[in-house]
Motif scaffolding. Structure first.
Motif, PDB file in Angstrom:
ATOM      1  N   PRO A  49       0.799  -1.223   0.000  1.00 24.29           N
ATOM      2  CA  PRO A  49       0.000   0.000   0.000  1.00 24.29           C
ATOM      3  C   PRO A  49       0.837   1.280   0.000  1.00 24.29           C
ATOM      4  O   PRO A  49       0.434   2.256  -0.611  1.00 24.29           O
ATOM      5  CB  PRO A  49      -0.831  -0.098   1.269  1.00 24.29           C
ATOM      6  CG  PRO A  49      -0.935  -1.561   1.525  1.00 24.29           C
ATOM      7  CD  PRO A  49       0.387  -2.121   1.060  1.00 24.29           C
ATOM      8  N   THR A  50       2.008   1.308   0.665  1.00 20.65           N
ATOM      9  CA  THR A  50       2.797   2.533   0.654  1.00 20.65           C
ATOM     10  C   THR A  50       3.327   2.793  -0.755  1.00 20.65           C
ATOM     11  O   THR A  50       3.414   3.931  -1.185  1.00 20.65           O
ATOM     12  CB  THR A  50       3.970   2.480   1.646  1.00 20.65           C
ATOM     13  OG1 THR A  50       4.773   1.353   1.337  1.00 20.65           O
ATOM     14  CG2 THR A  50       3.474   2.399   3.061  1.00 20.65           C
TER      15      THR A  50
ATOM     16  N   VAL B 277      -5.703  -8.782  -8.739  1.00 19.10           N
ATOM     17  CA  VAL B 277      -6.238  -8.699  -7.371  1.00 19.10           C
ATOM     18  C   VAL B 277      -5.287  -9.263  -6.315  1.00 19.10           C
ATOM     19  O   VAL B 277      -5.133  -8.645  -5.252  1.00 19.10           O
ATOM     20  CB  VAL B 277      -7.647  -9.340  -7.290  1.00 19.10           C
ATOM     21  CG1 VAL B 277      -8.110  -9.498  -5.854  1.00 19.10           C
ATOM     22  CG2 VAL B 277      -8.642  -8.498  -8.081  1.00 19.10           C
ATOM     23  N   PRO B 278      -4.585 -10.360  -6.549  1.00 21.05           N
ATOM     24  CA  PRO B 278      -3.666 -10.845  -5.516  1.00 21.05           C
ATOM     25  C   PRO B 278      -2.522  -9.877  -5.183  1.00 21.05           C
ATOM     26  O   PRO B 278      -1.856 -10.033  -4.167  1.00 21.05           O
ATOM     27  CB  PRO B 278      -3.098 -12.147  -6.110  1.00 21.05           C
ATOM     28  CG  PRO B 278      -4.112 -12.588  -7.102  1.00 21.05           C
ATOM     29  CD  PRO B 278      -4.697 -11.321  -7.662  1.00 21.05           C
TER      30      PRO B 278
ATOM     31  N   ARG C   4      -8.411  -4.671  -2.723  1.00 18.28           N
ATOM     32  CA  ARG C   4      -9.119  -5.701  -3.481  1.00 18.28           C
ATOM     33  C   ARG C   4     -10.512  -5.251  -3.930  1.00 18.28           C
ATOM     34  O   ARG C   4     -10.859  -5.375  -5.093  1.00 18.28           O
ATOM     35  CB  ARG C   4      -9.262  -6.976  -2.656  1.00 18.28           C
ATOM     36  CG  ARG C   4      -8.001  -7.764  -2.492  1.00 18.28           C
ATOM     37  CD  ARG C   4      -8.316  -9.082  -1.755  1.00 18.28           C
ATOM     38  NE  ARG C   4      -7.236  -9.848  -1.219  1.00 18.28           N
ATOM     39  CZ  ARG C   4      -6.103 -10.187  -1.786  1.00 18.28           C
ATOM     40  NH1 ARG C   4      -5.812  -9.735  -2.948  1.00 18.28           N
ATOM     41  NH2 ARG C   4      -5.214 -10.936  -1.185  1.00 18.28           N
ATOM     42  N   TRP C   5     -11.306  -4.767  -3.004  1.00 15.83           N
ATOM     43  CA  TRP C   5     -12.687  -4.415  -3.337  1.00 15.83           C
ATOM     44  C   TRP C   5     -12.786  -3.153  -4.180  1.00 15.83           C
ATOM     45  O   TRP C   5     -13.579  -3.118  -5.140  1.00 15.83           O
ATOM     46  CB  TRP C   5     -13.562  -4.375  -2.079  1.00 15.83           C
ATOM     47  CG  TRP C   5     -13.788  -5.780  -1.599  1.00 15.83           C
ATOM     48  CD1 TRP C   5     -13.209  -6.389  -0.530  1.00 15.83           C
ATOM     49  CD2 TRP C   5     -14.586  -6.774  -2.243  1.00 15.83           C
ATOM     50  NE1 TRP C   5     -13.608  -7.707  -0.456  1.00 15.83           N
ATOM     51  CE2 TRP C   5     -14.459  -7.972  -1.494  1.00 15.83           C
ATOM     52  CE3 TRP C   5     -15.397  -6.782  -3.373  1.00 15.83           C
ATOM     53  CZ2 TRP C   5     -15.121  -9.143  -1.837  1.00 15.83           C
ATOM     54  CZ3 TRP C   5     -16.056  -7.959  -3.722  1.00 15.83           C
ATOM     55  CH2 TRP C   5     -15.908  -9.111  -2.957  1.00 15.83           C
TER      56      TRP C   5
ATOM     57  N   VAL D  42     -13.081  -2.454 -11.889  1.00  9.35           N
ATOM     58  CA  VAL D  42     -13.113  -3.386 -13.024  1.00  9.35           C
ATOM     59  C   VAL D  42     -14.556  -3.610 -13.472  1.00  9.35           C
ATOM     60  O   VAL D  42     -14.842  -3.661 -14.677  1.00  9.35           O
ATOM     61  CB  VAL D  42     -12.413  -4.715 -12.667  1.00  9.35           C
ATOM     62  CG1 VAL D  42     -12.670  -5.779 -13.717  1.00  9.35           C
ATOM     63  CG2 VAL D  42     -10.917  -4.487 -12.494  1.00  9.35           C
ATOM     64  N   LEU D  43     -15.481  -3.707 -12.537  1.00 13.95           N
ATOM     65  CA  LEU D  43     -16.888  -3.850 -12.893  1.00 13.95           C
ATOM     66  C   LEU D  43     -17.372  -2.630 -13.674  1.00 13.95           C
ATOM     67  O   LEU D  43     -18.029  -2.761 -14.713  1.00 13.95           O
ATOM     68  CB  LEU D  43     -17.740  -4.048 -11.630  1.00 13.95           C
ATOM     69  CG  LEU D  43     -19.245  -4.145 -11.873  1.00 13.95           C
ATOM     70  CD1 LEU D  43     -19.578  -5.347 -12.745  1.00 13.95           C
ATOM     71  CD2 LEU D  43     -19.986  -4.218 -10.540  1.00 13.95           C
ATOM     72  N   ALA D  44     -17.019  -1.428 -13.206  1.00 12.75           N
ATOM     73  CA  ALA D  44     -17.442  -0.194 -13.883  1.00 12.75           C
ATOM     74  C   ALA D  44     -16.885  -0.131 -15.302  1.00 12.75           C
ATOM     75  O   ALA D  44     -17.608   0.199 -16.255  1.00 12.75           O
ATOM     76  CB  ALA D  44     -17.000   1.030 -13.078  1.00 12.75           C
TER      77      ALA D  44
END
Length: 168
Positions: free
Chosen positions: A2-3, A85-86, A92-93, A99-101
């Motif tokens: 994340p950093t 995603v991994p 992740r969400w 990706v859905l959008a």
């Protein structure tokens, strides 16, 4: 991880892949990064509304109008669970929602007659896919960083221009 994401500012074309150096600032906080990604997701969703409204078709009709492209796009969207995603950690969400959008945007574009808008949507999706690879899968010193940056910007600009040209 994340950093690294904060430093690289995922989904903010204002700070990532600046081959021309014309955009002088970087978004430095997670809050601003999430704002940028939300704005791009909103752009995709606005395109969904516009494309579906113009075509006057339901998004699922993309599987009738352009079945091969629609199946390919959904396959790419699902493949993100394996290759992206991994590697995104706590994102992740938000990544899945984005990706859905973008998948819905592509399907909505495929409900229109195939042409500039559909090609522009594909280039827009390709640009975001390259950006995801650049940010989450490549190291900062990877030799592909710079050429990928040019590709991201090129596909994005040409994609937007094609969508505009197809709408006019």
């Amino acid at each position: 991880r994340p950093t690294w994401w904060v430093r690289r500012c995922y989904w903010s074309r204002l700070s990532c892949s600046r081959p021309w150096g014309i955009l002088p600032f970087r978004v430095r906080t997670v809050r601003h990064s999430f704002t940028a990604s939300r704005l791009f997701a909103m752009a995709h969703l606005l395109y969904v509304l516009v494309f579906a409204g113009v075509s006057d078709r339901v998004i699922l009709e993309a599987f009738v109008v352009a079945p091969l492209l629609a199946v390919f796009l959904v396959g790419v969207g699902l493949s993100v669970e394996i290759w992206l995603v991994p590697y995104v950690g706590a994102l992740r969400w938000p990544v899945r929602a984005y990706v859905l959008a973008i998948t819905l945007m592509g399907l909505a574009a495929f409900t229109l007659p195939l042409g500039a808008i559909a090609l522009g949507a594909l280039l827009f999706i390709a640009s975001d896919t390259m950006l995801a690879l650049q940010v989450f899968r490549l190291s900062e010193d990877d030799p592909l960083q710079e050429p990928l940056g040019w590709g991201i910007w090129g596909f994005y600009v040409i994609g937007q221009a094609l969508i505009l040209a197809g709408a006019v």
